[in-house]
Structure formats: structure tokens, C-alpha cells
Design a protein around this motif. Structure first.
Motif, PDB file in Angstrom:
ATOM      1  N   SER A 181      82.452  -5.757  93.538  1.00 14.13           N
ATOM      2  CA  SER A 181      81.280  -4.942  93.226  1.00 14.13           C
ATOM      3  C   SER A 181      80.925  -4.875  91.541  1.00 14.13           C
ATOM      4  CB  SER A 181      82.626  -3.699  93.198  1.00 14.13           C
ATOM      5  OG  SER A 181      83.662  -3.288  92.055  1.00 14.13           O
ATOM      6  N   LEU A 182      81.307  -5.198  90.895  1.00 13.53           N
ATOM      7  CA  LEU A 182      80.715  -5.642  89.061  1.00 13.53           C
ATOM      8  C   LEU A 182      79.868  -6.786  89.638  1.00 13.53           C
ATOM      9  CD1 LEU A 182      84.356  -5.818  86.951  1.00 13.53           C
ATOM     10  CD2 LEU A 182      82.677  -4.224  87.082  1.00 13.53           C
ATOM     11  N   VAL A 183      79.242  -7.421  90.164  1.00  9.79           N
ATOM     12  CA  VAL A 183      78.455  -8.553  90.488  1.00  9.79           C
ATOM     13  C   VAL A 183      77.316  -7.412  90.265  1.00  9.79           C
ATOM     14  CG1 VAL A 183      77.429  -9.531  91.667  1.00  9.79           C
ATOM     15  CG2 VAL A 183      79.523  -9.789  92.025  1.00  9.79           C
ATOM     16  N   ALA A 185      76.601  -6.285  86.813  1.00 10.41           N
ATOM     17  CA  ALA A 185      76.368  -7.088  85.764  1.00 10.41           C
ATOM     18  C   ALA A 185      74.684  -8.744  86.272  1.00 10.41           C
ATOM     19  CB  ALA A 185      77.081  -8.503  86.209  1.00 10.41           C
ATOM     20  N   ALA A 186      74.449  -8.466  87.556  1.00  6.37           N
ATOM     21  CA  ALA A 186      72.873  -8.709  88.077  1.00  6.37           C
ATOM     22  C   ALA A 186      72.072  -7.892  87.485  1.00  6.37           C
ATOM     23  CB  ALA A 186      73.074  -9.153  89.189  1.00  6.37           C
ATOM     24  N   ALA A 187      72.476  -6.652  86.931  1.00  7.22           N
ATOM     25  CA  ALA A 187      71.387  -5.726  86.751  1.00  7.22           C
ATOM     26  C   ALA A 187      70.950  -5.854  85.006  1.00  7.22           C
ATOM     27  CB  ALA A 187      71.486  -4.249  87.202  1.00  7.22           C
ATOM     28  N   VAL A 188      72.035  -6.347  84.097  1.00  9.78           N
ATOM     29  CA  VAL A 188      71.944  -6.702  82.743  1.00  9.78           C
ATOM     30  C   VAL A 188      70.828  -7.962  83.063  1.00  9.78           C
ATOM     31  CG1 VAL A 188      73.116  -7.555  81.256  1.00  9.78           C
ATOM     32  CG2 VAL A 188      74.284  -5.634  82.323  1.00  9.78           C
ATOM     33  N   LEU A 189      71.840  -9.360  84.002  1.00  4.57           N
ATOM     34  CA  LEU A 189      70.686 -10.158  83.527  1.00  4.57           C
ATOM     35  C   LEU A 189      69.034 -10.558  83.575  1.00  4.57           C
ATOM     36  CD1 LEU A 189      73.511 -12.968  84.779  1.00  4.57           C
ATOM     37  CD2 LEU A 189      72.443 -12.542  82.300  1.00  4.57           C
ATOM     38  N   ILE A 190      69.067  -9.198  85.054  1.00 10.38           N
ATOM     39  CA  ILE A 190      67.371  -9.065  85.456  1.00 10.38           C
ATOM     40  C   ILE A 190      66.759  -8.172  84.451  1.00 10.38           C
ATOM     41  CG2 ILE A 190      66.264  -7.911  87.138  1.00 10.38           C
ATOM     42  CD1 ILE A 190      68.143  -8.411  89.518  1.00 10.38           C
ATOM     43  N   PHE A 193      76.426  -0.852  83.691  1.00 13.63           N
ATOM     44  CA  PHE A 193      77.935  -1.918  83.804  1.00 13.63           C
ATOM     45  C   PHE A 193      79.054  -1.561  82.844  1.00 13.63           C
ATOM     46  CE2 PHE A 193      79.990  -5.903  81.796  1.00 13.63           C
ATOM     47  CZ  PHE A 193      80.268  -6.615  82.663  1.00 13.63           C
ATOM     48  N   VAL A 194      78.663  -1.447  82.018  1.00 12.26           N
ATOM     49  CA  VAL A 194      80.288  -0.321  80.777  1.00 12.26           C
ATOM     50  C   VAL A 194      80.658   0.741  81.715  1.00 12.26           C
ATOM     51  CG1 VAL A 194      81.056   0.682  78.665  1.00 12.26           C
ATOM     52  CG2 VAL A 194      79.459  -1.073  78.837  1.00 12.26           C
ATOM     53  N   TRP A 210      80.407   1.033  84.871  1.00 10.94           N
ATOM     54  CA  TRP A 210      81.190   0.015  86.317  1.00 10.94           C
ATOM     55  C   TRP A 210      82.695   0.048  86.197  1.00 10.94           C
ATOM     56  CZ3 TRP A 210      77.361  -0.016  90.589  1.00 10.94           C
ATOM     57  CH2 TRP A 210      78.135  -0.489  91.874  1.00 10.94           C
ATOM     58  N   THR A 211      82.652  -0.644  84.734  1.00 10.96           N
ATOM     59  CA  THR A 211      83.975  -1.502  84.530  1.00 10.96           C
ATOM     60  C   THR A 211      85.119  -0.217  84.788  1.00 10.96           C
ATOM     61  OG1 THR A 211      82.084  -3.262  83.858  1.00 10.96           O
ATOM     62  CG2 THR A 211      85.308  -3.074  82.865  1.00 10.96           C
ATOM     63  N   LEU A 212      84.694   0.098  83.410  1.00 10.17           N
ATOM     64  CA  LEU A 212      85.858   1.562  83.079  1.00 10.17           C
ATOM     65  C   LEU A 212      85.942   2.026  84.545  1.00 10.17           C
ATOM     66  CD1 LEU A 212      83.939   3.273  79.892  1.00 10.17           C
ATOM     67  CD2 LEU A 212      85.827   1.621  80.081  1.00 10.17           C
ATOM     68  N   ALA A 213      86.107   1.662  85.488  1.00  6.94           N
ATOM     69  CA  ALA A 213      85.363   2.838  86.191  1.00  6.94           C
ATOM     70  C   ALA A 213      86.269   2.327  87.159  1.00  6.94           C
ATOM     71  CB  ALA A 213      84.379   3.319  87.543  1.00  6.94           C
ATOM     72  N   VAL A 214      86.269   0.632  87.354  1.00  8.55           N
ATOM     73  CA  VAL A 214      87.075  -0.314  88.556  1.00  8.55           C
ATOM     74  C   VAL A 214      88.539  -0.671  87.296  1.00  8.55           C
ATOM     75  CG1 VAL A 214      87.025  -2.500  88.626  1.00  8.55           C
ATOM     76  CG2 VAL A 214      85.192  -1.247  88.162  1.00  8.55           C
ATOM     77  N   PHE A 215      88.103  -0.408  86.188  1.00  9.31           N
ATOM     78  CA  PHE A 215      90.293  -0.873  85.538  1.00  9.31           C
ATOM     79  C   PHE A 215      90.446   0.435  86.146  1.00  9.31           C
ATOM     80  CE2 PHE A 215      88.150  -4.581  83.549  1.00  9.31           C
ATOM     81  CZ  PHE A 215      88.934  -5.076  83.752  1.00  9.31           C
TER      82      PHE A 215
END
Length: 247
Positions: A11-13, A16-21, A32-33, A35-40
Motif C-alpha cells: 500500500s506504500l506504493v 510513494a508514486a504521488a511523491v514522484l508525480i 507518504f510520511v 501513511w508510513t507511520l500508520a503502516v508501522f
């Protein structure tokens, strides 16, 4: 790892894709930050749940093992008490005294086993009857034996002794007559421990037994004497070990 973990990582993809776009926008990085904290955080919650589940299973196994051990001990004591009661009713006081002495000696040995200085080994020896039905284990511990006084880590020493017993245990065949008996005799002189193992009964795959016994004590002790008949019995085996190896 279950399917939940890979799915959460996958789900982090999206952020991460939004950051690249939109590399110049601040909000994709912020999402992204978060989302990452939520995943962990989800990972941590899953791990805590898994740990509680595993701890519960281990506790249930330990409780079941304790119940079985107590049940076996209760059965043995009841047998002894019935024999004692029978002798008393028949007024055979000398026989009754022998039974009392036998009970007292066994209680003393159980107490010495529980004070070896390694709970893992004590539990293993005291509960041996609950998980092995191919041989009977007898343990004779001399006064003053305590692993804490030896120049070896008690955990390593206990692991070696349990390994030695298991080498015999896994080779013990169902006897055609009588029973298989393994006797352990532990004695200590200063900073050295002596273990004498004597076995009477049927054994399988004896060709590799010496090699496996030596592997069990590698780094902690040594097989001091070659395997020889115990008490001149063709089915007997006697093995003497010293800990540490230089003793």
C-alpha cells in the motif's frame, strides 16, 4: 509472515508514486510520511497480537505439562501409600518401614534435582515420565551438586545433559520383556562434575551413538570412558562424562 504484512507494505506504493508525480508539492510527502507511520503502527499492533497468542500457547503447554507431571507423581504416591497401608493392616512393620524409607529417599532425590541450578534441566528430569514411555529414568544426585559452582554456563551444561539423555531416549526400543532403564548419577568434586550414565534394555542404531554422545558434550565436557557393558550385562551400557573437558 501472513498476507497482511505484504499487503500493508504494498500500500506504500500509492503515496510513494504521488511523491514522484508531484515532487514540488508538499502534500504528497506529508501523506507518504503519515501513511508510513500508520503502516508501522499496524505492524506493531499485529506483532503484539501475535506475541500474545504465542505466549498464550506456550503458557497452555507449560500448564498442561505441569498437570501431567503432578498427575504422574500423585499416581506414584498413591501406589506407595496403598502398599504402605497394606503392610500396616497386615502388621508387617518392617515392610512398612522399607516403604517409608523408599518414599523418603525419592523425595530427597526430587529435592536435589530441583536444586541443580538449572530450572530447564530440573523440569526435564522431573517430568520425564510424562513424555517418554519407552524407558524409565532414575536420577541419583550427590549432596552438594550445584551447577552454579562450576566454571561453565549452567545453560550450556544443562543442554549437554538433556542432549545425552535424548540420544539414549530416541534409540530406546520397546522391550520384548521387562523394561528399559536409564540411570543418571551426578557427583561433584570442587569445580568438576562427573556424570555416569547406565542403561539397561533394548537400543537401536547403536553404531552412531558414540559420535552423537561426543557431539552433545563438545565444548562442555568429554566422554572419559568408552561405552562398556553395565554390570556385566550384554544389554547394558555404561558411559562416564566429565565437565568441563579439562577436569
Amino acid at each position: 509472515m501472513s498476507l497482511k504484512e505484504p499487503a500493508a507494505l504494498a500500500s506504500l506504493v500509492l503515496p510513494a508514486a504521488a511523491v514522484l508525480i508531484w515532487p514540488r508539492s508538499w502534500w504528497p510527502l506529508f501523506v507518504f510520511v503519515l501513511w508510513t507511520l500508520a503502516v508501522f503502527a499496524v505492524f506493531a499492533a499485529w506483532q503484539r497480537g501475535r506475541h500474545r497468542e504465542q505466549s498464550g500457547k506456550l503458557m497452555a503447554r507449560a500448564q498442561l505439562s505441569t498437570i501431567r507431571t503432578l498427575s504422574h507423581h500423585r499416581h506414584d504416591w498413591m501406589n506407595e501409600l496403598q502398599i504402605l497401608y497394606g503392610y500396616l493392616r497386615l502388621n508387617k512393620l518392617d515392610k512398612a518401614v522399607d516403604v517409608v524409607d523408599r518414599i523418603r529417599a525419592r523425595m530427597e532425590q526430587d529435592s536435589k534435582v530441583s536444586q541443580l541450578g538449572c530450572p530447564e534441566l530440573s523440569v526435564y528430569l522431573l517430568s520425564f515420565r510424562t513424555f517418554c514411555d519407552t524407558m524409565r529414568l532414575e536420577v541419583d544426585v550427590e549432596d552438594g551438586v550445584c551447577f552454579d559452582k562450576l566454571p561453565l554456563a549452567p545453560e550450556r551444561l544443562c543442554g549437554s545433559i538433556i542432549g545425552l539423555v535424548n540420544v539414549i531416549r530416541f534409540r530406546a526400543s520397546v522391550p520384548l520383556g521387562g523394561e528399559n532403564v536409564l540411570k543418571l548419577a551426578l557427583s561433584q568434586e570442587k569445580n568438576a562434575l562427573k556424570l555416569v550414565m547406565q542403561y539397561w534394555g533394548e537400543l537401536a542404531a547403536t553404531d552412531s551413538m558414540t559420535e552423537e554422545l561426543e557431539k552433545c558434550v563438545q565444548g562442555t565436557g568429554r566422554l572419559d570412558e568408552e561405552i562398556e557393558p553395565a554390570d556385566n550385562s550384554p544389554q547394558g551400557r555404561k558411559m562416564v562424562f566429565h565437565f568441563p573437558p579439562s577436569a
